[in-house]
Design a protein around this motif. Structure first.
Motif, PDB file in Angstrom:
ATOM      1  N   PRO A 171      36.831  41.040  28.368  1.00 28.18           N
ATOM      2  CA  PRO A 171      38.373  40.937  29.201  1.00 28.18           C
ATOM      3  C   PRO A 171      38.233  39.509  30.338  1.00 28.18           C
ATOM      4  O   PRO A 171      38.845  39.721  30.594  1.00 28.18           O
ATOM      5  CB  PRO A 171      38.588  42.156  29.519  1.00 28.18           C
ATOM      6  CG  PRO A 171      38.177  42.760  28.791  1.00 28.18           C
ATOM      7  CD  PRO A 171      36.427  42.409  28.515  1.00 28.18           C
ATOM      8  N   ASN A 172      37.044  39.497  31.284  1.00 23.61           N
ATOM      9  CA  ASN A 172      36.430  39.234  32.343  1.00 23.61           C
ATOM     10  C   ASN A 172      35.681  37.746  31.564  1.00 23.61           C
ATOM     11  O   ASN A 172      34.943  37.486  31.385  1.00 23.61           O
ATOM     12  CB  ASN A 172      35.285  39.990  32.853  1.00 23.61           C
ATOM     13  CG  ASN A 172      35.610  39.329  34.451  1.00 23.61           C
ATOM     14  OD1 ASN A 172      34.932  38.539  34.920  1.00 23.61           O
ATOM     15  ND2 ASN A 172      35.926  40.573  36.042  1.00 23.61           N
ATOM     16  N   VAL A 173      36.814  36.375  32.417  1.00 25.92           N
ATOM     17  CA  VAL A 173      35.781  35.435  32.481  1.00 25.92           C
ATOM     18  C   VAL A 173      34.819  34.977  33.012  1.00 25.92           C
ATOM     19  O   VAL A 173      34.118  34.567  32.963  1.00 25.92           O
ATOM     20  CB  VAL A 173      37.029  34.357  33.172  1.00 25.92           C
ATOM     21  CG1 VAL A 173      38.585  34.389  31.736  1.00 25.92           C
ATOM     22  CG2 VAL A 173      37.900  34.901  34.006  1.00 25.92           C
ATOM     23  N   GLU A 174      34.692  35.555  34.161  1.00 25.51           N
ATOM     24  CA  GLU A 174      33.545  35.518  34.684  1.00 25.51           C
ATOM     25  C   GLU A 174      32.074  35.699  33.871  1.00 25.51           C
ATOM     26  O   GLU A 174      31.102  35.416  34.000  1.00 25.51           O
ATOM     27  CB  GLU A 174      33.730  35.806  36.381  1.00 25.51           C
ATOM     28  CG  GLU A 174      34.206  34.983  37.038  1.00 25.51           C
ATOM     29  CD  GLU A 174      34.275  36.214  38.429  1.00 25.51           C
ATOM     30  OE1 GLU A 174      33.675  36.913  38.765  1.00 25.51           O
ATOM     31  OE2 GLU A 174      35.034  35.109  39.739  1.00 25.51           O
ATOM     32  N   ALA A 175      32.345  37.457  33.604  1.00 25.61           N
ATOM     33  CA  ALA A 175      31.857  37.996  32.674  1.00 25.61           C
ATOM     34  C   ALA A 175      31.167  36.782  31.351  1.00 25.61           C
ATOM     35  O   ALA A 175      30.258  37.363  30.721  1.00 25.61           O
ATOM     36  CB  ALA A 175      32.774  38.969  32.449  1.00 25.61           C
TER      37      ALA A 175
END
Length: 547
Positions: A403-407
């Protein structure tokens, strides 16, 4: 797209209170997905809400995960005001018929894609005509007219056609085997079938910020879901990387006249359970689309008068000529096994729910990948169908929900994924990462899909075209492109992307006037008033939906 010269309309509107004013407009709910999952969407909605508040509206931005938003918007059609939404680039949308007809025609408003409830008899007439017009030049005139009507009515607030940026690990995958598809980019079925390993890593491991809602060949759910079912299920035709239809499960197809097309089924195909794919399966697949159990697919098969079988040849007779039939029907309807789905459909006909709500425990298709497992909120695993006529080079296709783009970017750089299939963060960050690492390759493509704000045309004040025009005009799309998309998008005022150059009506984009004073003037001319800084309905109109 141009910005209008500033006027004094807003000051004039503030100058006095008219003798007759309607009720104050209630608080407007505006939905968006979370910032961590969809930063571009979230930032766009914040900017839009800010401009709407300047008009005297009380705007409540409601953040919710995709599954919840989709459920409310799709299945509770009377119970929402406005929402961020998107139409993804699908190969069969290289012909604009699916978008201009299915998204806005009145017949799809109840349960189909016209979830906003847009009703315009003139528009219906135009898009019905484009469907049966064989002459390409005349059909283009009709498609242009459809875009003009939508631009005038603003049933949705078009925002941008994103420039999607994808990345893959070129130490894992041979760059020469990556396929860029017109209007879609490198994240496509052709790429997933052709990706060739450079070494021992043979699994395509990719990401998505959204959860998968369903793996269902009779339900057009989220964009990510389509990545899966386009691999599990075959179609008679697939749209090639050049945007043109190509025979697929069909060995060939031939128009006999302008209402008759003969399709020869490819020999030797098998369902994933080992049963042969038959012409009867093909006929059943198209008939199921109009059975009442698959309302989202119905528009793509309603023009079929008859389906006849003679050996391996399936002949479709149409009610009316249809220029887009190969692309929008033969390349759209998923082939499903009759022996699996016939009893399911029969049972569903005795129940209130339809096939859209049905989820097979083990989806059975005939496509290049087989379903293996689905761990909700975690991953989906498909394995290569080595018996397929176009068997993939990779061993498995593994979708990880991140869900997290940075991840997601961190996982690409660390090797936890090797194909960045979705990145809604700042493209410059991705490009810098690729430059620093040296083992990543990026590709950017203007998408045929689009991002927009959907207005619920069923609910006042959104049932008023003037109100919708004002809200749409209040926001300069160049601001959205620059602030939310960091320049990686094209401003939009049409559902037909500039990626579809021949069909795109550039005039409706170039002629669109945006600005606060433009919006105020529209509201003023329509009789809306400001009292105490809050916007009121025209005349004696009452607010019927306030809590």
């Amino acid at each position: 797209m141009r910005r209008a010269v500033v006027s004094t309309a807003f000051l004039a509107l503030l100058a006095g209170t008219p003798a007759f004013a309607g009720d104050q407009i209630r608080t407007i709910d505006l939905f968006t997905r979370p910032q961590a999952a969809q930063p571009q969407e979230f930032q766009s909605i914040q900017l839009i809400a800010q401009e709407w508040r300047k008009l005297g509206l009380d705007v409540n931005v409601r953040v919710m995960p995709w599954e919840q938003m989709s459920d409310v918007v799709w299945y509770q059609r009377d119970n929402w005001d406005a929402t961020a939404w998107q139409m993804v680039g699908r190969p069969e949308r290289s012909d604009p018929d699916e978008i201009v007809f299915n998204l806005f025609h009145s017949t799809t408003a109840d349960k189909g894609y016209n979830f906003i409830g847009y009703l315009n008899p003139e528009y219906d007439t135009v898009v019905e005509a484009e469907r049966v017009e064989i002459d390409e030049a005349k059909r283009k005139e009709l498609i242009d007219k459809a875009q003009e009507i939508l631009a005038a009515d603003q049933p949705n607030m078009m925002l941008v056609h994103p420039k999607q940026t994808f990345a893959f690990d070129k130490t894992v995958w041979d760059p020469a085997s990556v396929v860029e598809q017109s209007g879609i980019g490198i994240r496509n079925t052709w790429t997933f079938m052709s990706l060739t390993p450079n070494g021992d890593q043979k699994d395509i491991i990719l990401n998505s910020g959204d959860n998968v809602q369903a793996i269902n060949p009779l339900y057009i759910s989220g964009g990510v879901d389509s990545w899966v079912f386009e691999l599990v299920y075959d179609r008679l035709v697939r749209v090639g990387s050049d945007g043109l239809p190509k025979a697929w499960a069909a060995e060939s197809y031939e128009w006999k006249d302008d209402k008759t097309i003969a399709v020869t089924l490819r020999e030797g195909m098998k369902w994933h359970d080992g049963e042969p794919v038959t012409p009867e399966d093909v006929k059943f697949s198209f008939e199921t689309a109009v059975s009442g159990e698959a309302p989202m697919y119905a528009p793509f098969a309603t023009n079929i008068e008859n389906i006849a079988i003679d050996g391996s040849t399936i002949t479709f007779t149409l009610k009316q000529p249809a220029a887009s039939f190969v692309t929008s029907s033969l390349a759209k309807i998923n082939l499903i096994p009759k022996h699996v789905w016939e009893p399911i459909i029969a049972d569903l006909k005795t129940k209130e729910e339809n096939a859209e709500s049905y989820q097979e425990e083990m989806p059975i298709g005939s496509g290049p990948f087989r379903f293996e497992r689905w761990l909700t909120n975690e991953e989906i695993v498909l394995s290569a169908n080595k018996d397929h006529f176009n068997a993939p080079k990779a061993e498995r296709w593994i979708l990880r929900i991140v869900p997290n783009v940075e991840a997601a970017l961190g996982m690409l750089r660390s090797g936890e994924i090797n194909f960045l299939a979705e990145f809604s963060g700042d493209p410059q960050v991705l490009l810098q990462a690729a430059e620093q690492d040296g083992d990543l390759e990026t590709v950017s493509t203007v998408e045929m899909g689009f991002r927009y704000v959907a207005f619920n045309n069923r609910r006042p004040p959104f049932d008023d075209p003037a109100f919708r025009r004002a809200l749409s005009s209040a926001v300069d799309r160049r601001l959205i492109v620059k602030a939310a998309y960091r320049g990686y998008a094209e401003p939009s005022n049409s559902v037909v992307s500039p990626a579809l150059g021949f069909w795109h009506n550039a005039a409706v984009v170039e002629g669109f006037e945006a600005g606060h004073d433009v919006a105020v003037k529209i509201l003023e001319d329509a009789g809306y008033t400001l009292e105490g800084g809050r916007l009121h309905y025209p005349g004696d109109q009452k607010e019927t939906l306030a809590e």
